[in-house]
Write an enzyme that holds these catalytic residues in place. Structure first.
Site, PDB file in Angstrom:
ATOM      1  N   ILE A 149      10.042   2.303 -19.784  1.00  0.00           N
ATOM      2  CA  ILE A 149       9.020   2.559 -20.791  1.00  0.00           C
ATOM      3  C   ILE A 149       9.665   3.203 -22.009  1.00  0.00           C
ATOM      4  O   ILE A 149      10.754   3.772 -21.923  1.00  0.00           O
ATOM      5  CB  ILE A 149       7.889   3.462 -20.252  1.00  0.00           C
ATOM      6  N   TYR A 172      -2.596  12.069  -5.780  1.00  0.00           N
ATOM      7  CA  TYR A 172      -1.392  11.325  -5.421  1.00  0.00           C
ATOM      8  C   TYR A 172      -1.625  10.533  -4.141  1.00  0.00           C
ATOM      9  O   TYR A 172      -1.356   9.332  -4.060  1.00  0.00           O
ATOM     10  CB  TYR A 172      -0.229  12.300  -5.259  1.00  0.00           C
TER      11      TYR A 172
END
Length: 317
Positions: A35, A143
């Site tokens: 990214i 998570y």
């Protein structure tokens, strides 16, 4: 596997997995997806092709897969456990929305997909000792919720569309290459840095808190070995329990002191990380991985400790 795209190639697992795959598949194309702001550097940049791929952008994933004729995607983009609790919306957006993008591209382009799961899928109602492969998964963290959802979504794409999805439930991964990034088990990496730097270690996890751990070379071996496994043997796919050793902080501290006798440690418990740790198993049962694709770790506690200290001393000179 011939042409592989690693999404999240500059992260904790991705940076090492990319290099391991390039050594193993020298004739193929192992493409490092990254990214903006996290571009590959050093050997990671020099050893093979790279491309900007944001997992939240399905079009970008599809273009990379088409351009490099990708047949296998390693999807490693995720927020680690403690970070995900601080940024739950982003954790869902990356972990679940991003996986959906990957699976859609894989369905259209006929790619296999590896997406790591975690011991974080388990919760307080899960058996803590020798946690079975098939058991209650009721996490209390974002998570864990994203990882359970990822397992189910990957299974759905396999059953509904025939996408070759595979996964392991990683324990805490200990590495000398990539610094800790906000995981509950990261104390087990920090403690080695402190020992090599001759610093006093402040442990955020309470004494007696057992969690599964694994040395990163074994984790990389598992990720590659599972994707190479004969699919006809796989009764499970998403995701296999794998483990190497079950540790609590005092055991790890005392093992390090065998090689760094003047090393010191005290406990200043982080309530958030401690609560997460207490909801996870003490030790998983990885019998299914051993039977279905011959999983076997190479490192025990002593072998890992000696190698970590040696490699970190070289890196931190």
């Amino acid at each position: 596997m011939t042409n592989v795209l690693i999404i999240g190639s500059t992260g904790q697992i991705g940076s090492e997995l990319t290099m391991a795959l390039r050594r193993r598949y020298a004739e193929g194309q192992i493409v490092a997806g990254y990214i903006s702001g996290a571009e590959p550097k050093g050997d990671l940049a020099a050893s093979g092709p790279s491309v900007q791929v944001d997992i939240t952008d399905g079009r970008q994933i599809a273009e990379a897969v088409s351009h490099y004729k990708i047949d296998t995607i390693y999807n490693l983009a995720a927020l680690l456990s403690a970070v995900a609790e601080a940024k739950p919306q982003m954790a869902w957006h990356v972990g679940v929305g991003g996986l959906f993008n990957v699976l859609e591209v894989a369905r259209e382009k006929h790619c296999a997909v590896f997406t790591p799961s975690s011991i974080g899928v388990f919760g307080e109602n899960t058996p803590k000792y020798r946690t079975p492969q098939d058991t209650c998964c009721c996490p209390r963290t974002m998570y864990g919720v994203t990882k359970v959802t990822g397992e189910l979504l990957s299974d759905y794409y396999f059953r509904r569309y025939g996408v070759d999805t595979r996964s392991v439930r990683f324990p805490g991964l200990i590495s000398y290459i990539t610094p800790p990034g906000g995981g509950t088990t990261d104390y087990a990496v920090d403690i080695f840095y402190a020992a090599v730097r001759k610093a006093h270690f402040i442990c955020p996890i309470a004494s007696g808190t057992f969690m599964d751990m694994m040395y990163m070379p074994d984790g990389l071996h598992a990720a590659i070995r599972l994707m190479e496994a004969d699919p006809s043997r796989l009764k499970h796919r998403n995701a296999f329990n794998i483990t190497s050793m079950s540790l609590e902080p005092e055991i790890l501290f005392n093992q390090i002191r065998k090689y760094v006798p003047d090393f010191t440690m005290e406990y200043v418990v982080d309530p958030l990380r401690q609560a997460i740790a207490e909801s996870w198993p003490d030790m998983m049962d990885d019998t299914c991985a051993r039977e279905e694709w011959d999983w076997q770790p190479c490192y025990d506690l002593d072998a890992m400790t000696k190698d970590m200290l040696e490699k970190l001393r070289d890196r931190l000179k």
